[in-house]
Design an enzyme around this catalytic site. Structure first.
Site, PDB file in Angstrom:
ATOM      1  N   HIS A  94      34.362  32.269  24.303  1.00 50.81           N
ATOM      2  CA  HIS A  94      34.120  31.677  25.489  1.00 50.81           C
ATOM      3  C   HIS A  94      34.140  30.160  25.519  1.00 50.81           C
ATOM      4  CE1 HIS A  94      30.827  31.346  29.099  1.00 50.81           C
ATOM      5  NE2 HIS A  94      31.937  30.821  29.318  1.00 50.81           N
ATOM      6  N   MET A 106      30.906  25.158  23.336  1.00 49.17           N
ATOM      7  CA  MET A 106      30.252  24.066  24.255  1.00 49.17           C
ATOM      8  C   MET A 106      30.806  22.813  23.486  1.00 49.17           C
ATOM      9  SD  MET A 106      26.703  25.578  24.964  1.00 49.17           S
ATOM     10  CE  MET A 106      26.354  27.611  25.198  1.00 49.17           C
ATOM     11  N   SER A 160      26.253  37.741  22.004  1.00 46.50           N
ATOM     12  CA  SER A 160      26.540  36.352  21.807  1.00 46.50           C
ATOM     13  C   SER A 160      25.878  35.952  20.521  1.00 46.50           C
ATOM     14  CB  SER A 160      26.102  35.843  22.997  1.00 46.50           C
ATOM     15  OG  SER A 160      26.274  34.427  22.879  1.00 46.50           O
ATOM     16  N   MET A 166      29.930  34.515  35.372  1.00 48.53           N
ATOM     17  CA  MET A 166      28.836  33.976  34.851  1.00 48.53           C
ATOM     18  C   MET A 166      27.488  34.376  35.654  1.00 48.53           C
ATOM     19  SD  MET A 166      29.576  32.607  32.064  1.00 48.53           S
ATOM     20  CE  MET A 166      27.745  32.037  31.562  1.00 48.53           C
ATOM     21  N   HIS A 218      30.728  37.893  20.889  1.00 50.99           N
ATOM     22  CA  HIS A 218      30.938  36.945  21.659  1.00 50.99           C
ATOM     23  C   HIS A 218      30.608  35.356  21.355  1.00 50.99           C
ATOM     24  CE1 HIS A 218      31.294  35.194  25.788  1.00 50.99           C
ATOM     25  NE2 HIS A 218      30.010  34.572  25.311  1.00 50.99           N
ATOM     26  N   MET A 246      33.470  26.786  26.929  1.00 49.28           N
ATOM     27  CA  MET A 246      32.888  25.887  27.842  1.00 49.28           C
ATOM     28  C   MET A 246      33.012  24.717  27.512  1.00 49.28           C
ATOM     29  SD  MET A 246      29.428  28.302  28.024  1.00 49.28           S
ATOM     30  CE  MET A 246      29.868  28.957  26.386  1.00 49.28           C
ATOM     31  N   ASP A 271      28.173  37.651  31.942  1.00 40.47           N
ATOM     32  CA  ASP A 271      27.556  36.668  30.829  1.00 40.47           C
ATOM     33  C   ASP A 271      26.455  35.950  31.171  1.00 40.47           C
ATOM     34  OD1 ASP A 271      27.101  35.314  28.548  1.00 40.47           O
ATOM     35  OD2 ASP A 271      28.674  34.264  28.683  1.00 40.47           O
ATOM     36  N   ASP A 308      30.149  31.272  21.702  1.00 42.71           N
ATOM     37  CA  ASP A 308      30.122  30.501  22.965  1.00 42.71           C
ATOM     38  C   ASP A 308      30.507  29.060  22.347  1.00 42.71           C
ATOM     39  OD1 ASP A 308      29.384  32.043  25.129  1.00 42.71           O
ATOM     40  OD2 ASP A 308      27.563  32.489  23.862  1.00 42.71           O
TER      41      ASP A 308
HETATM   42  C1  DX5 Z   1      25.474  30.751  28.218  1.00 40.39           C
HETATM   43  C2  DX5 Z   1      26.520  31.547  27.273  1.00 40.39           C
HETATM   44  C3  DX5 Z   1      26.140  33.171  27.182  1.00 40.39           C
HETATM   45  C4  DX5 Z   1      24.658  33.139  26.409  1.00 40.39           C
HETATM   46  C5  DX5 Z   1      23.942  34.385  26.964  1.00 40.39           C
HETATM   47  O1  DX5 Z   1      26.192  29.704  28.589  1.00 40.39           O
HETATM   48  O2  DX5 Z   1      27.769  31.604  27.700  1.00 40.39           O
HETATM   49  O3  DX5 Z   1      27.193  33.797  26.267  1.00 40.39           O
HETATM   50  O4  DX5 Z   1      24.676  33.322  24.875  1.00 40.39           O
HETATM   51  O5  DX5 Z   1      22.751  34.405  26.474  1.00 40.39           O
HETATM   52  P1  DX5 Z   1      21.645  35.592  27.057  1.00 40.39           P
HETATM   53  O6  DX5 Z   1      22.356  36.835  26.950  1.00 40.39           O
HETATM   54  O7  DX5 Z   1      20.431  35.282  26.412  1.00 40.39           O
HETATM   55  O8  DX5 Z   1      21.617  34.992  28.574  1.00 40.39           O
HETATM   56 ZN    ZN Z   2      29.105  33.089  26.875  1.00 39.99          ZN
END
Ligand code: DX5
Ligand code: ZN
Length: 216
Positions: free
Chosen positions: A65, A36, A7, A138, A32, A67, A176, A34
């Site tokens: 991903h 948000m 990620s 998750m 990956h 969010m 994840d 993320d």
């Molecule tokens: C959290 C993200 C993850 C995050 C994971 O909301 O969706 O993808 O980057 O990070 P680690 O592996 O450090 O928990």
């Molecule tokens: Zn993620």
């Protein structure tokens, strides 16, 4: 063999191209990303222009991903920006819109996935299991990297794997959050086949060895 998707939330954003090439060189499978919005989760990260930019510098599959609230509003733009896999949260909209968004993603030639927050029961995913290519479980509350792995999510992974084997055997399960050199093992034992790793990948002393451990 499991796939590893580092990620980039834990990457150095000033040196994103370097870090992406490093992910390639270390033999990882997917990148990956993320996204948000500060509403669905209490954090804001990156969006469409960054996906577009990443697309220009890597051929690795981009695992995006979302969010964000009401993702249906943006799925087309993320696919056009270069996502190969696009994940939406089932908590982020009404079921009808979630189904419509999944259809839209697939119609645009992208793989579609649904994600469940830790407090969302596995049964809530049932209406979507034949409409998607991956389920993301998750293993932390979404929003931040570096949190502790929630081992009690493994029951959810097991239930979904058993159910998918019946209704959609090709469908992958991704986990994840908090996945590291130790917790990766239990994820695979319970049926996950794509493992996202943010901080553990970027902190690993030997990233190539870490990648191999997760893939094995
Ligand atoms: C959290 C993200 C993850 C995050 C994971 O909301 O969706 O993808 O980057 O990070 P680690 O592996 O450090 O928990
Ligand atoms: Zn993620």
């Amino acid at each position: 063999m499991a796939k590893i998707a580092p990620s980039i939330l834990s990457a150095d954003f000033v040196n994103l191209e370097r870090d992406i090439h490093n992910i390639e060189e270390n033999g990882a499978d997917w990148v990956h990303v993320d996204v948000m919005d500060g509403l669905f989760v209490p954090n804001i990260s990156i969006g469409i222009p960054v996906v577009q930019a990443l697309r220009r510098v890597t051929d690795l599959p981009l695992d995006v991903h979302l969010m964000i609230e009401r993702p249906i509003r943006y799925v087309e733009q993320f696919v056009r920006a270069g996502a190969d896999w696009l994940t939406i949260h089932i908590e982020a909209d009404q079921p009808q819109n979630t189904l419509e968004a999944l259809d839209k993603i697939r119609a645009l030639g992208c793989k579609a996935a649904v994600s469940l927050k830790p407090r969302t029961p596995a049964e809530a995913a049932l209406p979507y299991l034949t409409k998607c290519d991956m389920v993301l479980v998750m293993t932390v509350e979404p929003g931040f990297g570096g949190q502790s792995f929630m081992a009690d999510m493994m029951e959810k992974v097991r239930f979904l794997r058993t159910t998918l084997d019946r209704v959609n055997p090709e469908c992958r399960i991704e986990v994840d959050g908090g996945v590291d050199a130790v917790t990766q093992a239990v994820c695979k034992q319970n049926g996950a086949d794509v493992l996202v790793t943010g901080s553990a990948y970027f902190k690993a002393a030997d990233r190539a060895a870490f990648v191999k451990t997760v893939q094995s």
